[in-house]
Design a protein around this motif. Structure first.
Motif, mmCIF file in Angstrom:
data_model
loop_
_atom_site.group_PDB
_atom_site.id
_atom_site.type_symbol
_atom_site.label_atom_id
_atom_site.label_comp_id
_atom_site.label_asym_id
_atom_site.label_seq_id
_atom_site.Cartn_x
_atom_site.Cartn_y
_atom_site.Cartn_z
ATOM 1 N N VAL A 144 0.833 -1.205 0.000
ATOM 2 C CA VAL A 144 0.000 0.000 0.000
ATOM 3 C C VAL A 144 0.867 1.254 0.000
ATOM 4 O O VAL A 144 0.371 2.359 -0.261
ATOM 5 N N ALA A 145 2.164 1.101 0.279
ATOM 6 C CA ALA A 145 3.055 2.257 0.251
ATOM 7 C C ALA A 145 3.416 2.670 -1.163
ATOM 8 O O ALA A 145 3.859 3.802 -1.380
ATOM 9 N N VAL A 359 -6.478 -9.653 4.650
ATOM 10 C CA VAL A 359 -7.298 -9.001 3.623
ATOM 11 C C VAL A 359 -8.040 -7.805 4.219
ATOM 12 O O VAL A 359 -8.139 -6.738 3.587
ATOM 13 N N ALA A 360 -8.555 -7.943 5.428
ATOM 14 C CA ALA A 360 -9.263 -6.826 6.071
ATOM 15 C C ALA A 360 -8.328 -5.638 6.278
ATOM 16 O O ALA A 360 -8.698 -4.477 6.012
ATOM 17 N N MET A 361 -7.118 -5.905 6.738
ATOM 18 C CA MET A 361 -6.154 -4.818 6.943
ATOM 19 C C MET A 361 -5.749 -4.197 5.610
ATOM 20 O O MET A 361 -5.583 -2.975 5.506
ATOM 21 N N LEU A 362 -5.582 -5.018 4.556
ATOM 22 C CA LEU A 362 -5.213 -4.490 3.250
ATOM 23 C C LEU A 362 -6.286 -3.551 2.727
ATOM 24 O O LEU A 362 -5.978 -2.445 2.242
ATOM 25 N N VAL A 363 -7.543 -3.970 2.788
ATOM 26 C CA VAL A 363 -8.639 -3.132 2.294
ATOM 27 C C VAL A 363 -8.689 -1.814 3.058
ATOM 28 O O VAL A 363 -8.834 -0.728 2.468
ATOM 29 N N LEU A 364 -8.544 -1.874 4.376
ATOM 30 C CA LEU A 364 -8.614 -0.663 5.195
ATOM 31 C C LEU A 364 -7.486 0.307 4.842
ATOM 32 O O LEU A 364 -7.723 1.504 4.624
ATOM 33 N N LEU A 365 -6.263 -0.200 4.766
ATOM 34 C CA LEU A 365 -5.126 0.681 4.508
ATOM 35 C C LEU A 365 -5.150 1.220 3.082
ATOM 36 O O LEU A 365 -4.889 2.408 2.851
ATOM 37 N N LEU A 369 -5.748 5.197 2.450
ATOM 38 C CA LEU A 369 -4.677 6.018 1.888
ATOM 39 C C LEU A 369 -5.088 6.645 0.566
ATOM 40 O O LEU A 369 -4.790 7.825 0.303
ATOM 41 N N THR A 370 -5.768 5.882 -0.302
ATOM 42 C CA THR A 370 -6.192 6.442 -1.589
ATOM 43 C C THR A 370 -7.136 7.618 -1.384
ATOM 44 O O THR A 370 -7.018 8.658 -2.062
ATOM 45 N N MET A 386 4.428 9.408 -2.158
ATOM 46 C CA MET A 386 3.170 10.023 -1.750
ATOM 47 C C MET A 386 2.893 9.787 -0.280
ATOM 48 O O MET A 386 2.299 10.637 0.392
ATOM 49 N N LEU A 387 3.323 8.644 0.234
ATOM 50 C CA LEU A 387 3.145 8.410 1.665
ATOM 51 C C LEU A 387 3.989 9.390 2.463
ATOM 52 O O LEU A 387 3.559 9.891 3.509
ATOM 53 N N SER A 388 5.178 9.713 1.979
ATOM 54 C CA SER A 388 6.016 10.709 2.640
ATOM 55 C C SER A 388 5.371 12.089 2.582
ATOM 56 O O SER A 388 5.370 12.834 3.580
#
Length: 733
Positions: A144-145, A359-365, A369-370, A386-388
Motif C-alpha cells: 500500500v506504500a 485481507v481486512a487490513m489491506l482493504v482498510l489501509l 490512503l487512496t 506520496m506516503l512521505s
C-alpha cells in the motif's frame, strides 16, 4: 502431482515438511520388485555362509570408542551415541575444528546463523497466528506504500483532472481484493497441506498450467524482493536526500541482511519481523485517523491538486493501465495458502483466520490512503513518495513524520521476507515433483531451505543492480507474473469444485470463478498495456522457465526409469566362490604397506542412500568380491531409518546393515567419522568403500546431482588404507 499431499512428508505425519522428504519411499511395485530381486540373491548365495564381520559395526567395544581427530571441518558432528539396536545416532559437536581458520569460520557461522537444529526440531519451527500475520503479510501490507502511487502516476499522465478517477478505481480494486481473498480462503481447507498456485493449477489443470503458475510465482517472488527493497530505499532517500547516490549498495546490503535473518530459521526470522510490521500498521492507522480528522475539520472538501500538463488523453486504455498498476497492492495475498504447513495446528484453520485478518487490513489501509491522497490534493513526485508527502502534510511538526518514514522504510525493506518464506517452499514442491533440482529439497543447519534462500537473494540482487533500484522501472514487470499465478490458481479451484462436488460446491465454484475472471482481466490488461514498458520481459521469461522446468523433469524422469527397480529375469546362477573372513586375531599389517594378496584384509563398505538399481548394483558388486561386506545408511531422522530398515528386510537382509541417524542432516561427516572409527578398531583392515554413481552425458545435467561420491572421496583421501571406488550407472539420452 497431487496437491492434496503437497505439504506433507511420508512417514513424518501431519502436514509438516521434514528432512525425510529428501528420501521418498519406494512405490508398491518397486517393493515387489525388490522382494523378487532379494529372492534371486538368496538363491545365488544359498551355499555361501554369512561370515562374521571382522569388526563390531556398532562400535560398542570393551575398550571404548576411538575419537576421530579429522573431519571436524566437514560437518558439525563429533561422534555417535547408540540409538536403537543396530543403529547409531550422530551427536552434537563437542569440539571446534582443529585449525585456526576452521575454528574462526565455525564461530562466525554460529554467530550469524545460530547452532544447528536437530531434525526433530522441525515440529517446533512453526508459527502462531500473531507471528505468522506479520511474517506473511509484510509484502501484502507494505504494497500500500507504492500501489496507490503507481495507480495515480498513470492517471497523472492525463492531467490533474483525471486524478478523480482514483476513487472508483480504488473501489474496483477493493472488490477485487475481497474476491481474491475469499477465493484463497476456500483454497486453504481444500488443500490443507499447502496450496500454492503451482500445486493447485498442476493438480487440477495439468502439468503445463502448473509450471506456468510456478514461473509466474517465481518471477513475482524475485520482483517482490527487488521492488520492496527499492521502495524501502526510496523511502529512506525521501527523508535523507543525501543518500540518493547509495541506492544500489544499500539495497544489496538489505538483501544480504534479509538472507542472513532467514537462514537462522523460520521461527527466528518470524520473531525478527514481527515488530516492524506491527509498527508500520500502527503508524499508517495513526496517519489515517489524524488525516481524516483534519478532513472532517474542513468538511471533507478536497484540496485542489497542483496543475499538471496533459501528456496522454484519458482513454480507456489509460484507465485500465492505472487499474493494473494499482493491482500490485495485492501481491503477497497468496502467501498464506503457500505456507499452511508453517502454522501451528490446526494448520488450515489458523491459516484461514490469518488470511482473513490480512485481507481486512489491506482493504482498510489501501482504501484509506487512496481517499486521503485525494482529499489532500497530492500528486506523485520523483523526489518524495506520496506516503512521505501525506505524512509531511499531516504532521508538519514533531517526531511523527520521522517515525512514519522509519516504519515505512523498515516494512518495505522487510516486506521481501514473504518472498523469502514462500520462494524456497515453492522450489521444494517443484523439486519433489522433479521440476527443479533436488538440492532444493535439502534443509540446512537451521531447518530452512538454504539453497532456495540463496538463489532468491542472488536473483533479486541482480535485478536490483540491473534496474539501479528504480521502483518505477520494476513495477511494469510486477503485475503480469503474479496475476498469471492468481488466475491459474483460481481456475484450478473451479476445476477442483467441479470434480469434488461436496456440500456447497456450487457457491464455492462461483466464488472462485469470479476471482479467476477478475484476475484474468487484470492479467490481460497488464500484459497488453504494459507490454512495451517492460512487461514483455515476463511474457518471454515465463515460457522459457516452463521449458527449463520441463527439461529438468524430463531428465529426472529418465533417471527414475533408469534406476527404478524392475523384476529381473529368472536365470540360473552359480554360487560365487567364498573367501572366508579373516580371524579377529589376524596380525595387523602396516597401513598401505600390503604387497602380497594374503596380507590384505578386506572390509567392503557400501553407503546406501536409497534402494534402487544403482545401490543394488553396488551391493551386487561388493558381494561378488567375496569379502566381508557392510552396508551403511545415513538417515536424517528416526522415521526414515525405520522405513529404510523395513525396505531392507523386504529385499532380504542379505548384507549386514548399519544405520546412522544424523539429526543435523550431514552425510559426509558422519560417514567419514564412522569409517575412521572402523579403521581405528582394526588398523590392519583395508576399507573398500563402494559408492554407486550416476554418470550423465550432458554437462548441464551435472548440477542436478549432488556428486556425493566426489565429496566423499575428497573427505577420505587423508585417511590411510581406505579405497573409494565407484560403480557407475550410465544414463544415455
Amino acid at each position: 502431482m497431487n496437491g492434496s499431499g503437497a505439504g506433507e512428508s511420508d512417514g513424518a505425519g501431519g502436514s509438516i515438511v521434514t528432512p525425510s522428504a529428501e528420501f521418498p519411499p519406494l512405490a508398491p511395485e518397486e517393493l515387489a520388485a525388490l522382494r523378487r530381486i532379494g529372492d534371486q540373491w538368496r538363491a545365488a548365495r544359498r551355499d555361501q555362509p554369512p561370515g562374521a564381520l571382522p569388526v563390531d559395526p556398532t562400535l560398542r567395544r570393551a575398550g571404548g570408542q576411538p575419537e576421530p581427530s579429522r573431519f571436524g571441518r566437514l560437518a558439525p558432528i563429533a561422534m555417535f551415541r547408540v540409538g536403537e539396536p543396530d543403529e547409531l545416532v550422530a551427536t552434537e559437536p563437542a569440539n571446534l575444528p582443529g585449525t585456526r581458520f576452521g575454528r574462526t569460520v565455525t564461530r562466525l557461522r554460529r554467530a550469524l546463523f545460530g547452532p544447528p537444529l536437530s531434525s526433530s526440531a522441525v515440529l517446533y519451527e512453526r508459527m502462531r497466528k500473531l507471528v505468522a500475520l506479520p511474517v506473511l503479510s509484510s509484502d501484502l501490507l507494505s504494497s500500500v506504500a507504492y500501489g496507490p502511487e503507481a495507480m495515480l502516476a498513470v492517471l497523472l499522465l492525463a492531467g490533474s483532472g483525471a486524478l478523480g478517477l482514483s476513487l472508483p478505481l480504488a473501489a474496483g480494486l477493493v472488490v477485487l481484493m475481497i474476491a481474491v481473498g475469499i477465493s484463497y480462503r476456500q483454497t486453504i481447507p481444500a488443500y490443507p497441506h499447502g496450496a500454492g498456485s503451482y500445486v493447485v493449477a498442476g493438480d487440477n489443470l495439468g502439468a503445463l498450467p502448473g509450471l506456468a503458475a510456478a514461473a509466474g510465482l517465481m518471477l513475482d517472488y524475485v520482483l517482490t524482493v527487488a521492488v520492496s527493497v527499492a521502495a524501502g530505499v526510496h523511502a529512506v532517500t525521501s527523508a535523507l536526500p543525501e543518500l540518493a547516490g547509495w541506492t544500489v549498495p544499500v539495497g544489496v546490503l538489505a538483501i544480504v541482511l534479509l538472507l542472513a535473518g532467514n537462514l537462522r530459521g523460520v521461527r527466528v526470522a518470524g520473531n525478527i519481523f514481527v515488530l516492524p510490521t506491527y509498527a508500520f500498521v500502527a503508524a499508517v492507522l495513526t496517519l489515517l485517523v489524524v488525516g481524516f480528522a483534519q478532513a472532517v475539520g474542513r468538511g471533507f472538501a478536497p484540496v485542489p491538486p497542483p496543475p499538471v500538463p496533459i501528456v496522454e488523453g484519458a482513454s480507456a486504455l489509460l484507465v485500465l493501465r492505472a487499474f493494473s498498476s494499482g493491482a500490485v497492492s495485492m501481491t503477497g495475498i497468496e502467501a498464506v495458502s503457500n505456507a499452511v504447513p508453517a502454522f501451528r495446528p490446526p494448520e488450515w484453520r489458523n491459516a484461514r483466520t490469518t488470511l482473513g485478518w490480512m485481507v481486512a487490513m489491506l482493504v482498510l489501509l489501501f482504501a484509506g490512503l487512496t481517499l486521503l491522497f485525494h482529499l489532500a490534493g497530492l500528486v506523485p513526485r520523483p523526489d518524495a513518495t506520496m506516503l512521505s508527502q501525506l505524512a509531511r502534510v499531516t504532521f508538519p511538526t514533531g517526531p511523527w513524520y520521522g517515525l512514519i518514514q522509519a516504519a515505512t522504510a523498515l516494512i518495505l525493506l522487510l516486506a521481501a521476507n514473504t518472498a523469502f518464506n514462500d520462494f524456497p517452499r515453492l522450489l521444494f514442491f517443484m523439486a519433489r515433483a522433479g521440476h527443479a533440482p533436488r538440492r532444493f529439497l535439502h534443509m540446512g543447519d537451521r531447518l530452512a531451505f538454504s539453497n532456495g534462500l540463496v538463489t532468491l537473494a542472488v536473483a533479486a540482487a541482480v535485478i536490483l543492480v540491473v534496474f539501479r533500484g528504480h521502483t518505477e522501472s520494476l513495477i511494469p514487470l510486477y503485475a503480469v507474473g503474479v496475476f498469471l499465478a492468481f488466475t491459474l490458481s483460481q481456475a484450478g479451484m473451479v476445476a477442483h469444485w467441479r470434480r469434488h462436488r461436496g456440500p456447497g460446491w456450487r457457491r464455492r465454484l462461483a466464488l472462485n470463478a469470479v476471482g479467476a475472471t477478475l484476475t484474468g482481466l487484470v492479467l490481460v490488461t497488464a500484459g497488453a498495456a504494459k507490454f512495451t514498458e517492460g512487461a514483455w520481459v515476463v511474457v518471454v521469461a515465463v515460457p522459457l522457465l516452463v521449458l527449463l522446468f520441463w527439461a529438468i523433469h524430463r531428465h529426472y524422469r529418465m533417471l527414475h526409469q533408469a534406476l527404478a527397480l524392475h523384476p529381473p529375469p529368472v536365470v540360473p546362477t552359480a554360487a560365487p566362490s567364498v573367501v572366508p573372513a579373516p580371524p579377529a586375531t589376524a596380525v595387523a599389517a602396516p597401513p598401505e604397506g600390503e604387497e602380497l594378496p594374503q596380507q590384505v584384509r578386506h572390509l567392503v563398505v557400501v553407503p546406501v542412500a536409497r534402494l534402487n538399481r544403482a545401490s543394488l548394483r553396488a551391493l551386487a558388486y561388493a558381494a561378488s568380491l567375496g569379502q566381508p561386506t557392510l552396508a551403511v545408511h545415513i538417515a536424517p531422522e528416526e522415521p526414515e531409518a525405520d522405513r529404510f530398515r523395513a525396505q531392507w528386510r523386504v529385499w532380504g537382509d542379505h548384507v549386514r546393515l548399519e544405520t546412522i541417524v544424523s539429526p543435523y542432516r550431514a552425510v559426509i561427516g558422519p560417514l567419514a567419522h564412522y569409517l575412521e572409527a572402523l579403521h581405528a578398531a582394526r588398523s590392519d583392515l583395508v576399507l573398500t568403500v563402494i559408492v554407486p554413481e550416476v554418470v550423465v552425458r550432458s554437462r548441464w545435467h551435472r548440477p542436478l546431482h549432488s556428486r556425493a561420491e566426489q565429496r566423499l572421496r575428497s573427505a577420505l583421501r587423508p585417511l590411510p588404507a581406505v579405497v573409494v571406488t565407484s560403480v557407475p550407472v550410465h544414463l544415455t539420452e
